[in-house]
Write an enzyme that holds these catalytic residues in place. Structure first.
Site, mmCIF file in Angstrom:
data_model
loop_
_atom_site.group_PDB
_atom_site.id
_atom_site.type_symbol
_atom_site.label_atom_id
_atom_site.label_comp_id
_atom_site.label_asym_id
_atom_site.label_seq_id
_atom_site.Cartn_x
_atom_site.Cartn_y
_atom_site.Cartn_z
ATOM 1 N N GLU A 160 0.799 -1.246 0.000
ATOM 2 C CA GLU A 160 0.000 0.000 0.000
ATOM 3 C C GLU A 160 0.820 1.279 0.000
ATOM 4 O O GLU A 160 0.567 2.189 0.793
ATOM 5 C CB GLU A 160 -0.970 -0.017 1.192
ATOM 6 C CG GLU A 160 -1.904 -1.210 1.152
ATOM 7 C CD GLU A 160 -2.834 -1.316 2.349
ATOM 8 O OE1 GLU A 160 -2.871 -0.394 3.184
ATOM 9 O OE2 GLU A 160 -3.520 -2.352 2.446
ATOM 10 N N ASN A 202 2.046 -5.105 -3.195
ATOM 11 C CA ASN A 202 0.641 -5.403 -2.902
ATOM 12 C C ASN A 202 -0.144 -4.119 -2.614
ATOM 13 O O ASN A 202 0.344 -3.259 -1.872
ATOM 14 C CB ASN A 202 0.615 -6.314 -1.656
ATOM 15 C CG ASN A 202 -0.744 -6.916 -1.368
ATOM 16 O OD1 ASN A 202 -1.382 -7.468 -2.255
ATOM 17 N ND2 ASN A 202 -1.187 -6.823 -0.122
ATOM 18 N N HIS A 238 -10.378 -6.019 -2.265
ATOM 19 C CA HIS A 238 -11.453 -5.809 -1.287
ATOM 20 C C HIS A 238 -12.561 -5.107 -2.069
ATOM 21 O O HIS A 238 -12.485 -3.911 -2.330
ATOM 22 C CB HIS A 238 -10.967 -4.927 -0.129
ATOM 23 C CG HIS A 238 -9.914 -5.590 0.699
ATOM 24 N ND1 HIS A 238 -10.172 -6.717 1.446
ATOM 25 C CD2 HIS A 238 -8.611 -5.305 0.897
ATOM 26 C CE1 HIS A 238 -9.063 -7.091 2.080
ATOM 27 N NE2 HIS A 238 -8.101 -6.248 1.753
ATOM 28 N N GLU A 265 -6.223 -10.566 -1.214
ATOM 29 C CA GLU A 265 -7.038 -10.349 -0.005
ATOM 30 C C GLU A 265 -8.519 -10.307 -0.350
ATOM 31 O O GLU A 265 -9.281 -9.495 0.176
ATOM 32 C CB GLU A 265 -6.618 -9.030 0.685
ATOM 33 C CG GLU A 265 -5.149 -8.980 1.043
ATOM 34 C CD GLU A 265 -4.727 -7.704 1.759
ATOM 35 O OE1 GLU A 265 -5.615 -6.945 2.223
ATOM 36 O OE2 GLU A 265 -3.509 -7.463 1.861
ATOM 37 N N ASP A 267 -12.252 -10.231 -0.749
ATOM 38 C CA ASP A 267 -13.548 -10.295 -0.064
ATOM 39 C C ASP A 267 -14.491 -9.355 -0.805
ATOM 40 O O ASP A 267 -14.052 -8.415 -1.458
ATOM 41 C CB ASP A 267 -13.462 -10.002 1.446
ATOM 42 C CG ASP A 267 -12.719 -8.726 1.805
ATOM 43 O OD1 ASP A 267 -12.549 -7.851 0.938
ATOM 44 O OD2 ASP A 267 -12.307 -8.590 2.973
HETATM 45 O O1 G2I Z 1 -7.551 -3.553 6.330
HETATM 46 C C1 G2I Z 1 -7.718 -4.734 5.589
HETATM 47 C C2 G2I Z 1 -6.419 -5.215 4.991
HETATM 48 C C3 G2I Z 1 -5.943 -4.205 3.949
HETATM 49 N N1 G2I Z 1 -4.716 -4.666 3.313
HETATM 50 C C4 G2I Z 1 -3.636 -5.002 4.222
HETATM 51 C C5 G2I Z 1 -4.095 -5.966 5.296
HETATM 52 O O2 G2I Z 1 -3.061 -6.215 6.207
HETATM 53 C C6 G2I Z 1 -5.314 -5.437 6.013
HETATM 54 O O3 G2I Z 1 -5.682 -6.410 7.003
HETATM 55 C C7 G2I Z 1 -6.216 -5.888 8.190
HETATM 56 C C8 G2I Z 1 -6.589 -7.044 9.088
HETATM 57 O O4 G2I Z 1 -7.620 -7.780 8.459
HETATM 58 C C9 G2I Z 1 -7.091 -6.513 10.424
HETATM 59 O O5 G2I Z 1 -7.261 -7.603 11.332
HETATM 60 O O6 G2I Z 1 -5.256 -5.085 8.788
HETATM 61 C C10 G2I Z 1 -5.750 -4.468 9.973
HETATM 62 C C11 G2I Z 1 -4.676 -3.524 10.474
HETATM 63 O O7 G2I Z 1 -3.457 -4.186 10.608
HETATM 64 C C12 G2I Z 1 -6.089 -5.530 11.003
HETATM 65 O O8 G2I Z 1 -6.662 -4.927 12.123
HETATM 66 C C13 G2I Z 1 -5.960 -5.017 13.291
HETATM 67 C C14 G2I Z 1 -6.519 -4.013 14.258
HETATM 68 O O9 G2I Z 1 -6.387 -2.700 13.692
HETATM 69 C C15 G2I Z 1 -5.760 -4.053 15.521
HETATM 70 O O10 G2I Z 1 -6.358 -3.185 16.447
HETATM 71 C C16 G2I Z 1 -5.725 -5.472 16.060
HETATM 72 O O11 G2I Z 1 -4.891 -5.527 17.194
HETATM 73 O O12 G2I Z 1 -6.009 -6.300 13.847
HETATM 74 C C17 G2I Z 1 -5.210 -6.410 14.985
HETATM 75 C C18 G2I Z 1 -5.169 -7.866 15.437
HETATM 76 O O13 G2I Z 1 -6.462 -8.342 15.659
#
Ligand code: G2I
Length: 448
Positions: A160, A202, A238, A265, A267
């Protein structure tokens, strides 16, 4: 139609032999309708993966689906910078290692996500800038890619880094402020640390031909022209309630630059079009030989980061949704995909009994990495050797998951202790890196 397991492998093997001559991307045709996403994708030479987290490994209904349906895992969060280097220079790989172990124990491969990103940085990195941040970032890439060396099929080296909107420019971030060359520096460090992994850029909102995807396209073209090691582009996908009409065209234009494309990714927002969009994305990937796999960003709707949008293939109860069936049918209908280049010829040498091999090259100016897939025929293989001819002027500099005694001209790669046994119809992969241009002639494979 139900064919006994052995018969299925024989059919698959026959299909594999017919395309084994391809020295570049070769894709195996579908033998029959498979009943899981991973098996069906594998029949087209692709993977079908899912994002998961080590903390979910104790959820039995969830793991039942993961283990049944998917043949590639990616860490939704466990391999990010904040997770792996919470304090500068102190690395924690526990959860990432658990994910890799689980994948290996279940015959799955692993995508790596992600080495550098402006988000999810540990607080100590957020407080750095300039040379201190650049050095810390490159050290992070080196340490993490080295730790997982040989275990990751593709790394999202940088995630990103482009801005949304119409500029086609880089996103402002602390990493970007260290200099525009931060992305290529990261790719070079990743290549040095794990030469066997495919290195991906990515991003999201790149699901069609638009200003952002064109900015990335221009960067990839520039990297290929200057010999910066990049192998693949990840389209996160997404998606909302419509699909850009140029989705497949966009995949194809990246492939035409000489990089693989992965849907990383996926969805899709719940709605009347959800199943159709999932199927269209699947078909678009199958239509492009260099689109090598699809990953969905979670298992059940209740596991998704998109709370309330129910964007996945299984409902909260673990039941298959219409979108699941649409994807599986699309995969099973995918059939043989024509290899891009070079075209298999009918005058290739016969494949020796027992196994076949094909090579995929990722080349840059002056060098390459080669991934070689060794596929067993209708009987199990116990030990194998693969012969390639290295073009004059070049040499093999290192190999992984195989040993070689010579480095130029005819080179024979022999299995190592842990990958000599290949089940009937199954495959294993090894790789090597070399200088000059990579081998273009067909590899031979000898069992025993
Ligand atoms: O935002 C969707 C995706 C966009 N592209 C990059 C991916 O890495 C991203 O994935 C999301 C995860 O699905 C979430 O699960 O990235 C977020 C930010 O890293 C993830 O959220 C985080 C929360 O912000 C945190 O508060 C939490 O501690 O997930 C963490 C673990 O549950």
């Amino acid at each position: 139609m139900s064919i006994p397991r052995k018969g299925r492998f024989a059919l698959l093997s026959a299909a594999a032999v017919s395309v084994v001559a391809a020295a570049s991307i070769a894709v195996i045709g579908s033998a029959e309708a498979a009943s899981t996403l991973g098996a069906s994708a594998a029949q087209t030479g692709r993977y079908f993966g899912v994002a998961t987290s080590a903390f979910k490994f104790s959820d039995t209904p969830y793991m039942t689906i993961v283990n049944r349906e998917f043949n590639s895992l990616v860490a939704e969060n466990d391999m990010k910078w904040d997770a792996t280097e919470p304090q500068q220079g102190r690395f924690t790989f526990t959860n990432g290692d658990r994910l890799v172990s689980h994948a290996q124990a279940h015959g799955m491969t692993v995508r790596g996500h992600t080495l550098l990103w402006h988000a999810q940085q540990p607080s100590w990195a957020q407080g750095l800038s300039g040379a201190a941040l650049r050095n810390a970032a490159i050290n992070h890439v080196t340490q993490v890619a080295t730790h997982f060396r040989g275990k990751i099929h593709s790394w999202d080296v940088v995630n990103e880094a482009f801005a949304d909107g119409g500029s086609g420019a880089r996103r402002d971030s602390n990493l970007q402020r260290t200099g525009n060359d931060w992305i290529e520096a990261a790719f070079r460090a990743a290549r040095a640390a794990d030469p066997g992994a495919k290195l991906c850029y990515n991003d999201y909102n790149t699901d069609g031909i638009n200003a952002k995807s064109t900015g990335i396209y221009n960067m990839v073209r520039d990297f290929k022209a200057r010999g910066v090691p990049i192998d693949c582009v990840g389209l996160q996908s997404h998606l909302g309630t419509t699909l850009d009409s140029t989705y497949q065209q966009n995949i194809q234009r990246f492939a035409d630059l000489g990089v693989d494309v992965q849907i990383t990714e996926l969805d899709v927002q719940q709605g009347s079009n959800q199943a159709n969009i999932f199927a269209s994305v699947t078909r678009a990937c199958l239509a492009v030989a260099r689109c090598t796999g699809i990953t969905v960003w979670g298992v059940r709707d209740s596991d998704s980061w998109r709370t309330g949008q129910n964007p996945l293939l299984f409902d909260a109860g673990g039941n298959k949704k219409a979108a699941y069936t649409a994807v599986l049918n699309a995969l099973n209908a995918g059939g043989p995909t024509t290899p891009t280049s070079p075209t298999p010829s009918t005058s290739n040498p016969p494949v020796p009994a027992g196994c076949s091999a094909r090579v995929t090259l990722n080349s840059w100016t002056g060098g390459y990495t080669a991934t070689v897939r060794v596929t067993a025929g209708s009987s199990p293989v116990n030990g194998w050797s693969v012969g390639v001819t290295v073009p004059s002027g070049g040499a093999v500099t290192n190999a992984w998951n195989a040993t070689n005694t010579s480095t130029s001209g005819p080179v024979t790669f022999r299995n190592v202790s842990y990958n000599g046994s290949v089940a009937a119809g199954g495959f294993t992969e090894f790789g090597f890196q070399g200088t000059g241009t990579g081998p273009t002639a067909n590899p031979t494979c000898t069992a025993g």
